[in-house]
Design an enzyme around this catalytic site. Structure first.
Site, mmCIF file in Angstrom:
data_model
loop_
_atom_site.group_PDB
_atom_site.id
_atom_site.type_symbol
_atom_site.label_atom_id
_atom_site.label_comp_id
_atom_site.label_asym_id
_atom_site.label_seq_id
_atom_site.Cartn_x
_atom_site.Cartn_y
_atom_site.Cartn_z
ATOM 1 N N ASP A 1 -6.117 -6.564 32.248
ATOM 2 C CA ASP A 1 -5.303 -5.752 33.160
ATOM 3 C C ASP A 1 -4.033 -5.206 32.534
ATOM 4 O O ASP A 1 -3.117 -4.806 33.244
ATOM 5 C CB ASP A 1 -4.919 -6.598 34.385
ATOM 6 C CG ASP A 1 -4.085 -7.823 34.011
ATOM 7 O OD1 ASP A 1 -3.741 -7.978 32.816
ATOM 8 O OD2 ASP A 1 -3.779 -8.614 34.917
ATOM 9 N N GLU B 1 -13.619 -9.131 31.844
ATOM 10 C CA GLU B 1 -12.739 -9.737 32.860
ATOM 11 C C GLU B 1 -12.512 -8.735 33.998
ATOM 12 O O GLU B 1 -11.388 -8.469 34.434
ATOM 13 C CB GLU B 1 -11.407 -10.181 32.244
ATOM 14 C CG GLU B 1 -10.717 -11.243 33.077
ATOM 15 C CD GLU B 1 -9.338 -11.593 32.558
ATOM 16 O OE1 GLU B 1 -9.179 -12.722 32.082
ATOM 17 O OE2 GLU B 1 -8.426 -10.747 32.608
ATOM 18 N N GLU C 1 -0.210 -4.833 36.690
ATOM 19 C CA GLU C 1 -1.531 -5.288 36.245
ATOM 20 C C GLU C 1 -2.631 -5.113 37.290
ATOM 21 O O GLU C 1 -3.776 -4.788 36.953
ATOM 22 C CB GLU C 1 -1.466 -6.759 35.804
ATOM 23 C CG GLU C 1 -0.722 -6.988 34.496
ATOM 24 C CD GLU C 1 0.790 -7.084 34.637
ATOM 25 O OE1 GLU C 1 1.293 -6.952 35.775
ATOM 26 O OE2 GLU C 1 1.477 -7.293 33.630
ATOM 27 N N HIS D 1 7.065 -14.834 32.519
ATOM 28 C CA HIS D 1 7.419 -13.543 31.941
ATOM 29 C C HIS D 1 7.159 -12.352 32.856
ATOM 30 O O HIS D 1 7.576 -11.247 32.569
ATOM 31 C CB HIS D 1 6.632 -13.312 30.652
ATOM 32 C CG HIS D 1 5.181 -13.001 30.881
ATOM 33 N ND1 HIS D 1 4.259 -13.968 31.184
ATOM 34 C CD2 HIS D 1 4.505 -11.828 30.904
ATOM 35 C CE1 HIS D 1 3.088 -13.411 31.345
ATOM 36 N NE2 HIS D 1 3.192 -12.108 31.194
ATOM 37 N N ARG E 1 6.811 -9.220 35.340
ATOM 38 C CA ARG E 1 7.808 -8.261 35.849
ATOM 39 C C ARG E 1 8.260 -8.616 37.256
ATOM 40 O O ARG E 1 9.432 -8.495 37.582
ATOM 41 C CB ARG E 1 7.206 -6.849 35.843
ATOM 42 C CG ARG E 1 7.255 -6.204 34.481
ATOM 43 C CD ARG E 1 6.671 -4.796 34.517
ATOM 44 N NE ARG E 1 7.164 -3.998 33.418
ATOM 45 C CZ ARG E 1 6.755 -4.128 32.151
ATOM 46 N NH1 ARG E 1 5.859 -5.036 31.824
ATOM 47 N NH2 ARG E 1 7.260 -3.344 31.209
ATOM 48 N N HIS F 1 9.191 -16.041 26.426
ATOM 49 C CA HIS F 1 8.514 -14.798 26.094
ATOM 50 C C HIS F 1 9.450 -13.944 25.237
ATOM 51 O O HIS F 1 10.677 -14.081 25.306
ATOM 52 C CB HIS F 1 8.147 -14.071 27.386
ATOM 53 C CG HIS F 1 7.214 -12.921 27.200
ATOM 54 N ND1 HIS F 1 7.651 -11.668 26.892
ATOM 55 C CD2 HIS F 1 5.867 -12.838 27.260
ATOM 56 C CE1 HIS F 1 6.617 -10.853 26.778
ATOM 57 N NE2 HIS F 1 5.512 -11.551 26.991
HETATM 58 C C1 UD1 Z 1 2.535 -7.436 28.643
HETATM 59 C C2 UD1 Z 1 1.545 -6.999 29.718
HETATM 60 C C3 UD1 Z 1 1.275 -8.162 30.672
HETATM 61 C C4 UD1 Z 1 0.846 -9.400 29.908
HETATM 62 C C5 UD1 Z 1 1.888 -9.724 28.858
HETATM 63 C C6 UD1 Z 1 1.460 -10.923 28.032
HETATM 64 C C7 UD1 Z 1 1.573 -4.683 30.556
HETATM 65 C C8 UD1 Z 1 2.269 -3.701 31.411
HETATM 66 N N1 UD1 Z 1 2.124 -5.899 30.511
HETATM 67 O O1 UD1 Z 1 3.783 -7.701 29.287
HETATM 68 O O2 UD1 Z 1 0.239 -7.783 31.546
HETATM 69 O O3 UD1 Z 1 0.741 -10.485 30.816
HETATM 70 O O4 UD1 Z 1 2.025 -8.589 27.990
HETATM 71 O O5 UD1 Z 1 2.444 -11.304 27.128
HETATM 72 O O6 UD1 Z 1 0.585 -4.355 29.941
HETATM 73 N N2 UD1 Z 1 8.129 -7.962 22.507
HETATM 74 C C9 UD1 Z 1 8.418 -8.193 21.169
HETATM 75 N N3 UD1 Z 1 7.401 -8.636 20.338
HETATM 76 C C10 UD1 Z 1 6.142 -8.866 20.795
HETATM 77 C C11 UD1 Z 1 5.854 -8.649 22.166
HETATM 78 C C12 UD1 Z 1 6.865 -8.181 23.011
HETATM 79 O O7 UD1 Z 1 9.533 -8.024 20.717
HETATM 80 O O8 UD1 Z 1 5.273 -9.283 19.987
HETATM 81 C C13 UD1 Z 1 9.219 -7.477 23.407
HETATM 82 C C14 UD1 Z 1 9.579 -6.010 23.169
HETATM 83 O O9 UD1 Z 1 10.960 -5.865 23.338
HETATM 84 C C15 UD1 Z 1 8.826 -5.296 24.303
HETATM 85 C C16 UD1 Z 1 8.948 -6.322 25.409
HETATM 86 O O10 UD1 Z 1 8.799 -7.606 24.763
HETATM 87 O O11 UD1 Z 1 9.420 -4.059 24.646
HETATM 88 C C17 UD1 Z 1 7.942 -6.176 26.520
HETATM 89 O O12 UD1 Z 1 6.586 -6.045 26.032
HETATM 90 P P1 UD1 Z 1 5.488 -5.293 26.988
HETATM 91 O O13 UD1 Z 1 4.162 -5.333 26.328
HETATM 92 O O14 UD1 Z 1 6.028 -3.983 27.431
HETATM 93 O O15 UD1 Z 1 5.473 -6.188 28.297
HETATM 94 P P2 UD1 Z 1 5.162 -7.731 28.481
HETATM 95 O O16 UD1 Z 1 6.185 -8.240 29.419
HETATM 96 O O17 UD1 Z 1 4.974 -8.409 27.163
#
Ligand code: UD1
Length: 374
Positions: free
Chosen positions: A101, A123, A137, A214, A216, A247
């Site tokens: 998702d 899934e 999601e 983590h 939103r 996270h």
């Molecule tokens: C995303 C998914 C969520 C999933 C989660 C698992 C969407 C909208 N959200 O949310 O469904 O449950 O991943 O973790 O698809 N960042 C890093 N390094 C990383 C990963 C993230 O620095 O390896 C930071 C960055 O600043 C990034 C922020 O985390 O901008 C958010 O990452 P993002 O993928 O936008 O959203 P998640 O909250 O991780």
């Protein structure tokens, strides 16, 4: 000789997607006479994705590398779509596969549709019924579903959700969840923590409470409630150690770190790699989480979970009794955690090992279905 193998494009971008796609990619690669596999990662996550790729020894053919700090949903969507569009143009596929998702998954389905490539949704069929929870999601998964040719539903309830929406039964396959395939691959791997605190915790006889949060919809006040609850629990239970796997998202850290840093029995750690995280789950007495994947894995390990959400698209664990949906109000978190930590019968009732998400073997089933294309 013409190459008449089925060209499968596998797309993922976040850590949980990589974990759950890995068994499928590896299974397809085990059948090189049938499948020509191309792996494209959007790179929605950077560091977190890289470590999963190394655990499963997966090498993407193309990394769109879209991650930016503080990225918006629209940015993830547009950058991934542009990248996947170009990739599909250059490397035509017969099938596109993605799981779950995330925004990467929804975009993979859309990009495939634009290229008239049939999409297999792994899934499929999980629903909360609330378009804003989890956000985005729930809608990502529904939108991907509309564009799907093969719905690989992990359980019977998810199949029923799809049938209720009018999806043809002939396009739904109940496979179990690929996260169990992944878990089985690594659960028995030996692992020693380099970090001295974690190493000591793994060896200690204290009860370990593992926490991840983590989502939103939990940003802001709910996350603050979670932090306050953990502080209180750490003060009350001297025989417990609380490990919070933070996270990477800075918004999560801004709330949790000031509340929890430097407090006795509270350990804030960087998100562990997949294998050490599984080891921590195996060692945990109790898990508090808003993660979907953890809700699937913990029942296989016999660890009770309190789910820090108001809704779940994974009711199977709740029905089986190994997970409880408790929301994010301070008093609710405290009440439920205190009960499990002080009432042995309540704990024992939740700790029995049932696995509503299957016993593994989802990946070969998915590969079997696709192999019939030839
Ligand atoms: C995303 C998914 C969520 C999933 C989660 C698992 C969407 C909208 N959200 O949310 O469904 O449950 O991943 O973790 O698809 N960042 C890093 N390094 C990383 C990963 C993230 O620095 O390896 C930071 C960055 O600043 C990034 C922020 O985390 O901008 C958010 O990452 P993002 O993928 O936008 O959203 P998640 O909250 O991780």
């Amino acid at each position: 000789m013409p190459d008449n193998r089925i060209r499968v494009l596998c797309v993922f971008g976040t850590r949980p997607d990589a974990i759950k796609m890995a068994p499928v990619v590896l299974e397809l690669q085990r059948r090189p006479e049938t499948f020509a596999v191309r792996v494209v990662v959007t790179g929605q996550h950077r560091e977190q994705l890289a470590q999963v790729l190394s655990v499963f020894n997966l090498k993407p053919d193309h990394d769109l590398a879209i991650m930016q700090h503080g990225q918006t949903l629209a940015e993830i969507t547009t950058r991934s779509l542009t990248g996947l569009d170009a990739d599909l143009k250059e490397y035509p596929a017969d099938v596109c596969l993605a799981q779950g998702d995330t925004t990467t998954t929804f975009v993979a389905a859309l990009a495939a549709f634009y290229h008239k490539v049939p999409f297999g949704h792994i899934e499929a069929g999980l629903r909360t019924g609330n378009p804003y929870d989890p956000f985005p999601e729930e809608m990502n998964r529904r939108l991907a579903g509309v564009l799907t040719t093969w719905h690989f539903a992990p359980t019977e309830p998810s199949r029923q959700n799809l049938l209720a929406e009018g999806v043809a039964s002939t396009s739904i396959y109940v496979t179990g969840n690929t996260s169990i395939d992944a878990l089985k691959t690594v659960a028995s791997r030996p692992y020693t923590f380099d970090d001295t605190t974690l190493h000591a915790l793994m060896e200690s006889d204290k009860r370990l409470i593992l926490v991840t949060a983590h989502r939103r919809e939990n940003w802001g006040a709910p996350m603050s409630n979670i932090g306050h609850a953990l502080r209180t629990l750490a003060e009350e239970f001297a025989d417990c150690e609380i490990v919070v796997a933070l996270h990477k998202n800075p918004i999560v850290r801004e709330t949790l770190c000031p509340l929890l840093e430097g407090r006795p029995r509270l350990h804030l750690i960087e998100p562990p790699d997949y294998v050490p995280f599984v080891k921590l789950m195996q060692r945990a007495h109790l898990i508090l989480t808003d993660s979907g994947r953890v809700q699937e894995e913990a029942p296989s390990l016999g660890v009770p979970i309190l789910v820090l959400r108001r809704t779940t698209e994974r009711p199977e664990g709740v029905t089986a009794g190994t997970a409880k949906l408790i929301g994010t109000e301070l008093e609710d978190i405290l009440r439920e955690a205190r009960t499990l930590l002080t009432v042995p019968s309540a704990y024992a009732q939740m700790a029995h090992t049932v696995n509503p998400y299957g016993e593994g073997g989802a990946a070969p089933l998915i590969a079997d279905v696709l192999s019939r294309l030839r």
